[in-house]
Design a protein around this motif. Sequence first.
Motif, PDB file in Angstrom:
ATOM      1  N   LEU A  35       0.652  -0.781  -0.003  1.00 48.50           N
ATOM      2  CA  LEU A  35       0.293   0.201   0.362  1.00 48.50           C
ATOM      3  C   LEU A  35       1.036   1.104   0.401  1.00 48.50           C
ATOM      4  O   LEU A  35       0.229   2.199  -0.210  1.00 48.50           O
ATOM      5  N   ARG A  36       2.011   1.349   0.688  1.00 49.56           N
ATOM      6  CA  ARG A  36       2.733   2.624   0.979  1.00 49.56           C
ATOM      7  C   ARG A  36       3.902   1.835  -0.364  1.00 49.56           C
ATOM      8  O   ARG A  36       3.359   3.806  -0.636  1.00 49.56           O
ATOM      9  N   ARG A  37       3.865   1.903  -1.346  1.00 50.38           N
ATOM     10  CA  ARG A  37       4.410   1.602  -2.707  1.00 50.38           C
ATOM     11  C   ARG A  37       3.237   2.218  -3.401  1.00 50.38           C
ATOM     12  O   ARG A  37       3.404   3.155  -4.688  1.00 50.38           O
ATOM     13  N   ARG A  38       1.743   2.163  -3.331  1.00 48.40           N
ATOM     14  CA  ARG A  38       0.907   1.853  -4.656  1.00 48.40           C
ATOM     15  C   ARG A  38       0.772   3.730  -3.851  1.00 48.40           C
ATOM     16  O   ARG A  38       0.514   4.542  -5.293  1.00 48.40           O
ATOM     17  N   ILE A  39       0.978   4.320  -2.787  1.00 49.39           N
ATOM     18  CA  ILE A  39       0.666   5.710  -2.610  1.00 49.39           C
ATOM     19  C   ILE A  39       2.021   6.309  -2.980  1.00 49.39           C
ATOM     20  O   ILE A  39       1.120   7.207  -3.972  1.00 49.39           O
ATOM     21  N   ARG A  51      -9.784   6.230  -1.748  1.00 48.37           N
ATOM     22  CA  ARG A  51      -9.955   5.633  -0.118  1.00 48.37           C
ATOM     23  C   ARG A  51      -8.648   4.501  -0.296  1.00 48.37           C
ATOM     24  O   ARG A  51      -8.767   3.421  -1.811  1.00 48.37           O
ATOM     25  N   LEU A  52      -8.708   3.896   0.484  1.00 48.41           N
ATOM     26  CA  LEU A  52      -7.672   2.519   0.573  1.00 48.41           C
ATOM     27  C   LEU A  52      -8.696   1.768   1.261  1.00 48.41           C
ATOM     28  O   LEU A  52      -9.770   1.775   1.310  1.00 48.41           O
ATOM     29  N   VAL A  86      -1.973  -2.032  10.190  1.00 52.41           N
ATOM     30  CA  VAL A  86      -1.353  -1.342   8.597  1.00 52.41           C
ATOM     31  C   VAL A  86      -1.945   0.055   8.772  1.00 52.41           C
ATOM     32  O   VAL A  86      -1.021   1.125   7.950  1.00 52.41           O
ATOM     33  N   LEU A  87      -3.153  -0.139   8.598  1.00 54.02           N
ATOM     34  CA  LEU A  87      -4.155   1.448   8.669  1.00 54.02           C
ATOM     35  C   LEU A  87      -3.657   2.081   9.931  1.00 54.02           C
ATOM     36  O   LEU A  87      -2.868   3.674   8.987  1.00 54.02           O
TER      37      LEU A  87
END
Length: 295
Positions: free
Chosen positions: A4-8, A18-19, A39-40
Amino acid sequence: MEELRRRIAVGELGAGERLPSTRQIIREWGVAMATATKVLSRLQEEGLARVVPGVGTVVAGREVVARTPVQDLTTRRIVRAAIAVADGEGLAAVSMRRVATELGASAMSLYRHVAGKDELVHLMADAVYGDDPPPEQVPRGWRERLELAARQQWRIYRRHPWLARAISLMRPEFVPNGMAHTDRLLRALDGLGLDANTMMHAVLSLLGYVRGAAVSLEAEEQARTETGITDDDWMRAREAELERLFASGAYPTLARVVAQPGLDLDLDSVFEFGLRRQLDGLAVLVARARDGRRD
């Protein structure tokens, strides 16, 4: 979390998008609820995400990562955020730090409104009891009134499975909206010839039954959320194991009853069966009191 960090970072998820929810993270990556929640929370702590009420967790842009101003915090907002966490992840997930993260505020700012988790849970219970006021039209019969109130409590537990573990019958917190429920039950029995001691025992027994039936709700909901497996699927996956146990001959009556056609069990049906039996027993007690018997 790294994905998720990479996608951001590469812009696949832009500011305001929205995540995935905790449930989506569980399904996509096969992790436990606690891990998905962490994670969130970590992304929020790093300023990469924020919570938007009514929307969920979204990617934070540079202009929106500032913490909520202290003057915008209210006790009601704090309590509602805590209820949302408890409803989604269980009471164990509720902490002052976690609620502060959901609100985009500092944990210390919450203490200006709530003394700590114990008081927060007290306020949460009061709020959810108050969300379901009694109907305007109340039945006249004592049994119908008790039945209506008991089902109302069951609905509250159904919506908020954590509540059953948050309250105590013998060491109760003075929760005004919860006390109003108890008062309605007592009013239903008032004037039937029962003395005060019997009235209180009858009401607490009924409340205890509803709460006891509801204790399993949180664990059941959490198991479904974490595994994505329905109750029926869970049982089907264990049919072979159950057949081996029954084949041992150690549980002959249980094996015979379970094998009967038409057996249909869930928490709602168990609750309804037990509620009727509770009221049947109280009907005998009321009849004795009307006849002047105290045995």
